[in-house]
Design a protein around this motif. Structure first.
Motif, PDB file in Angstrom:
ATOM      1  N   MET A   1     105.389  33.239  22.884  1.00 14.90           N
ATOM      2  CA  MET A   1     104.096  33.905  23.084  1.00 14.90           C
ATOM      3  C   MET A   1     104.325  35.276  23.720  1.00 14.90           C
ATOM      4  N   VAL A   2     103.818  36.327  23.089  1.00 16.83           N
ATOM      5  CA  VAL A   2     104.038  37.701  23.533  1.00 16.83           C
ATOM      6  C   VAL A   2     102.992  38.098  24.572  1.00 16.83           C
ATOM      7  N   ASP A   3     103.437  38.811  25.626  1.00 15.99           N
ATOM      8  CA  ASP A   3     102.493  39.368  26.586  1.00 15.99           C
ATOM      9  C   ASP A   3     101.807  40.552  25.921  1.00 15.99           C
ATOM     10  N   VAL A   4     100.491  40.510  25.818  1.00 16.08           N
ATOM     11  CA  VAL A   4      99.758  41.511  25.034  1.00 16.08           C
ATOM     12  C   VAL A   4      99.488  42.790  25.819  1.00 16.08           C
ATOM     13  N   ARG A   5      99.920  42.859  27.059  1.00 23.08           N
ATOM     14  CA  ARG A   5      99.735  44.077  27.849  1.00 23.08           C
ATOM     15  C   ARG A   5     100.784  45.124  27.446  1.00 23.08           C
ATOM     16  N   GLY A   6     100.405  46.389  27.541  1.00 22.60           N
ATOM     17  CA  GLY A   6     101.363  47.468  27.315  1.00 22.60           C
ATOM     18  C   GLY A   6     101.832  47.606  25.886  1.00 22.60           C
ATOM     19  N   LEU A  21      91.452  50.399  25.526  1.00 27.87           N
ATOM     20  CA  LEU A  21      90.036  50.701  25.747  1.00 27.87           C
ATOM     21  C   LEU A  21      89.487  50.009  26.981  1.00 27.87           C
ATOM     22  N   GLY A  22      90.082  48.895  27.343  1.00 27.70           N
ATOM     23  CA  GLY A  22      89.611  48.159  28.509  1.00 27.70           C
ATOM     24  C   GLY A  22      90.226  46.779  28.540  1.00 27.70           C
ATOM     25  N   ARG A  23      90.017  46.098  29.654  1.00 33.26           N
ATOM     26  CA  ARG A  23      90.524  44.736  29.770  1.00 33.26           C
ATOM     27  C   ARG A  23      89.590  43.929  30.652  1.00 33.26           C
ATOM     28  N   GLY A  24      89.561  42.630  30.397  1.00 35.00           N
ATOM     29  CA  GLY A  24      88.728  41.728  31.176  1.00 35.00           C
ATOM     30  C   GLY A  24      89.546  40.565  31.686  1.00 35.00           C
ATOM     31  N   ALA A  25      88.852  39.485  32.027  1.00 35.37           N
ATOM     32  CA  ALA A  25      89.535  38.334  32.609  1.00 35.37           C
ATOM     33  C   ALA A  25      90.393  37.599  31.588  1.00 35.37           C
ATOM     34  N   ASP A  26      89.989  37.662  30.306  1.00 35.64           N
ATOM     35  CA  ASP A  26      90.700  36.853  29.315  1.00 35.64           C
ATOM     36  C   ASP A  26      91.495  37.645  28.287  1.00 35.64           C
ATOM     37  N   GLY A  27      91.398  38.982  28.299  1.00 31.80           N
ATOM     38  CA  GLY A  27      92.149  39.722  27.299  1.00 31.80           C
ATOM     39  C   GLY A  27      92.061  41.221  27.462  1.00 31.80           C
ATOM     40  N   ILE A  28      92.717  41.926  26.547  1.00 32.86           N
ATOM     41  CA  ILE A  28      92.782  43.381  26.579  1.00 32.86           C
ATOM     42  C   ILE A  28      92.310  43.918  25.232  1.00 32.86           C
ATOM     43  N   VAL A  29      91.609  45.053  25.254  1.00 32.29           N
ATOM     44  CA  VAL A  29      91.066  45.641  24.030  1.00 32.29           C
ATOM     45  C   VAL A  29      91.760  46.973  23.763  1.00 32.29           C
ATOM     46  N   TYR A  30      92.262  47.127  22.539  1.00 34.95           N
ATOM     47  CA  TYR A  30      92.931  48.358  22.120  1.00 34.95           C
ATOM     48  C   TYR A  30      92.122  49.055  21.032  1.00 34.95           C
ATOM     49  N   PHE A  44      94.158  38.273  23.360  1.00 35.22           N
ATOM     50  CA  PHE A  44      93.916  37.402  24.501  1.00 35.22           C
ATOM     51  C   PHE A  44      95.184  37.188  25.323  1.00 35.22           C
ATOM     52  N   PHE A  45      95.012  37.185  26.652  1.00 36.21           N
ATOM     53  CA  PHE A  45      96.134  36.958  27.558  1.00 36.21           C
ATOM     54  C   PHE A  45      96.661  35.532  27.389  1.00 36.21           C
ATOM     55  N   PRO A  46      97.970  35.350  27.472  1.00 38.91           N
ATOM     56  CA  PRO A  46      98.543  33.999  27.371  1.00 38.91           C
ATOM     57  C   PRO A  46      97.973  33.042  28.411  1.00 38.91           C
ATOM     58  N   GLU A  47      97.790  33.539  29.648  1.00 37.46           N
ATOM     59  CA  GLU A  47      97.276  32.669  30.707  1.00 37.46           C
ATOM     60  C   GLU A  47      95.840  32.233  30.442  1.00 37.46           C
ATOM     61  N   SER A  48      95.078  33.096  29.730  1.00 37.08           N
ATOM     62  CA  SER A  48      93.707  32.735  29.379  1.00 37.08           C
ATOM     63  C   SER A  48      93.687  31.592  28.378  1.00 37.08           C
ATOM     64  N   THR A  88     102.719  36.728  17.218  1.00 33.65           N
ATOM     65  CA  THR A  88     102.631  37.021  18.655  1.00 33.65           C
ATOM     66  C   THR A  88     102.267  35.791  19.476  1.00 33.65           C
ATOM     67  N   GLY A  89     101.797  34.748  18.798  1.00 33.15           N
ATOM     68  CA  GLY A  89     101.407  33.539  19.510  1.00 33.15           C
ATOM     69  C   GLY A  89     100.136  33.711  20.315  1.00 33.15           C
ATOM     70  N   THR A  90      99.272  34.620  19.873  1.00 31.51           N
ATOM     71  CA  THR A  90      98.032  34.846  20.605  1.00 31.51           C
ATOM     72  C   THR A  90      96.854  34.896  19.645  1.00 31.51           C
ATOM     73  N   ILE A  91      95.660  34.922  20.211  1.00 34.64           N
ATOM     74  CA  ILE A  91      94.431  35.016  19.428  1.00 34.64           C
ATOM     75  C   ILE A  91      93.962  36.462  19.438  1.00 34.64           C
ATOM     76  N   TYR A  92      93.406  36.898  18.326  1.00 35.82           N
ATOM     77  CA  TYR A  92      92.946  38.278  18.205  1.00 35.82           C
ATOM     78  C   TYR A  92      91.545  38.312  17.608  1.00 35.82           C
ATOM     79  N   LEU A  93      90.882  39.452  17.789  1.00 37.12           N
ATOM     80  CA  LEU A  93      89.558  39.651  17.208  1.00 37.12           C
ATOM     81  C   LEU A  93      89.380  41.135  16.905  1.00 37.12           C
ATOM     82  N   PHE A  94      89.172  41.465  15.629  1.00 39.14           N
ATOM     83  CA  PHE A  94      88.896  42.842  15.226  1.00 39.14           C
ATOM     84  C   PHE A  94      87.391  43.077  15.221  1.00 39.14           C
ATOM     85  N   MET A  95      86.984  44.180  15.873  1.00 41.92           N
ATOM     86  CA  MET A  95      85.567  44.509  16.003  1.00 41.92           C
ATOM     87  C   MET A  95      85.342  45.980  15.682  1.00 41.92           C
ATOM     88  N   GLU A  96      84.087  46.316  15.567  1.00 44.68           N
ATOM     89  CA  GLU A  96      83.678  47.709  15.414  1.00 44.68           C
ATOM     90  C   GLU A  96      84.094  48.497  16.660  1.00 44.68           C
TER      91      GLU A  96
END
Length: 441
Positions: A1-6, A21-30, A44-48, A88-96
């Motif tokens: 599982m890849v750390d999605v930060r940086g 663009l920002g980050r919250g408790a459960d993930g980071i937005v690029y 989404f963060f692995p710990e989330s 990456t072993g993580t969940i993603y979501l593409f948005m506007e």
């Protein structure tokens, strides 16, 4: 599982991650870019995922994707694609990708003329979700983007969107079984999961409250329950018992009345006072229904005030209260005195403070005329501290200034019992007065 930060500069599913663009408790937005197209992608963060469970998080993604391909609402972020990425072993979501600034950043900077249209847009987006059988559950300024000319907003973060229609096996709790939203912006029944109902109006009541909390911050330019939120246990008490106090005087009455109705503690009363049409603006003519709602709101506020007095054990208006005001006025007097001595733009002065009554104190500073500083008259600066209502646990701060007996400044504010807050008011008023006195070259 890849750390999605940086991951700025890296590639993800054929898209270049240009910036965070920002980050919250459960993930980071690029910001994701491909050719001439921009999108936002949340990783989404692995710990989330460990905390919430991969299966549950995927269910939330699927719920958001249920909006994809349907008629898009202009004030709601559009969702394109999402799921589990095996690379990456993580969940993603593409948005506007929505350009602009969060409403949280813009608090205190919104033009008054923009407030009503933005409120209507926010409510319309939430109403659209309801028409799709969904409820947002986390409406707050941080989840709202406003464009640069303040004419349009977009409701973001559908991460905890929930089906408002009961499904088989659902316990029908208002909170969906657990509280997963933001405490500060959520109503008591949502935080404590006290109500069980399959009635859609119960979910609507939660949405109304969260919109009301957002309107409060738009009008007041500060967080709801500011000053009554530390330690965190105090914030829980405030959500449960405290009725937010509106102090803005430049806002249309109907907007204040709307926000007050949204923030009523009892959800059944809340939905009896307003409906979706309430967010569009005042009615052309008053009718019996409007009058009845206005009367009922005042009755509800009176009841909430009694409950607050009972549950929160406010400052005793006897010895404890007199001592609190006495201590604050003494410390404020000394803070202002130190400030004036250190600040070289003011002339020599004399000061005194005295008791007007058991709950009123007057702080006075008299400045000499000083031609070298362009203070051409005798300046009298007065600060009156008083307690208008013991149950509100707030100080009334009245500041006035006179030059040679002629008034040049007046101001009235409600502040929490805080030396720092009152001192900041005094300091700002002093600078404002000096700016009026010293002529422009």
């Amino acid at each position: 599982m890849v750390d999605v930060r940086g991951l700025v500069g890296e590639s993800f599913k054929g898209w270049s991650l240009a910036k965070e663009l920002g980050r919250g408790a459960d993930g980071i937005v690029y910001l994701a870019q491909k050719e001439d197209e921009d999108r936002a992608v949340k990783l989404f963060f692995p710990e989330s995922l460990k905390k919430n469970g991969l299966e549950e998080q995927l269910e939330r993604i699927e719920l958001q994707l249920s909006l994809a391909g349907k008629k898009h609402h202009p004030n709601l972020v559009e969702v394109f694609d999402g799921g589990f990425c095996s690379d990456t072993g993580t969940i993603y979501l593409f948005m506007e990708f929505v350009p602009g600034s969060t409403l949280e950043v813009l608090l205190g900077k919104l033009p008054q003329a923009s407030v009503a249209p933005l409120i209507a847009q926010l409510a319309d987006a939430a109403c659209f979700l309801e028409s799709q059988g969904l409820v947002h559950r986390d409406i707050k300024p941080a989840n709202i983007i406003v464009n640069d000319d303040f004419t349009s907003l977009c409701l973001l973060d559908l991460g905890i969107v929930y089906e408002s229609v009961a499904t088989e096996g659902d316990d029908n709790r208002l909170s969906g079984g657990e509280f997963v939203a933001s405490l500060r912006y959520s109503p008591p029944e949502f935080v404590w999961r006290q109500e069980a109902s399959s009635d859609n109006s119960a979910w609507r009541a939660i949405t109304f409250y969260q919109i009301g909390a957002t309107i409060y911050e738009m009008l007041e330019g500060r967080c709801i329950f500011d000053g009554y939120d530390k330690p965190r246990a105090c914030l829980y008490d405030s959500v449960r018992w405290r009725t937010p106090c509106f102090t803005s005087t430049s806002t249309e009455d109907w907007i204040v009345h709307l926000a007050q109705s949204c923030l009523v503690k009892d959800w059944r009363e809340r939905v009896s006072l307003i409906d979706w049409s309430s967010f569009s603006g005042p009615s052309e003519a008053a009718d019996f229904s409007q009058i009845r709602r206005s009367i009922r709101l005042r009755q509800i506020h009176a009841d909430e005030k009694k409950v607050l007095e009972k549950e929160m054990n406010p400052i005793d208006p006897g010895i404890t209260l007199r001592k609190a005001i006495w201590e604050i006025q003494g410390r404020v007097f000394m803070e202002v005195r130190r400030f004036l001595i250190a600040e070289q733009i003011f002339p020599r002065f004399s000061g005194n403070h005295k008791s007007i009554s058991e709950v009123e104190y007057l702080l006075q500073y008299v400045f000499e005329a000083d031609e070298s500083l362009n203070f051409k008259g005798i300046l009298e600066f007065n600060v009156l501290l008083s307690l208008p209502d013991a149950s509100q646990q707030s100080l009334e701060v009245s500041i006035s200034a006179l030059v040679n007996g002629e008034s040049i400044f007046k101001g009235l504010w409600l502040e929490i019992f805080s030396v720092e807050k009152v001192f900041e008011r005094c300091k700002l008023a002093l600078y404002t007065v000096a700016d009026k006195i010293v002529p422009v070259a």
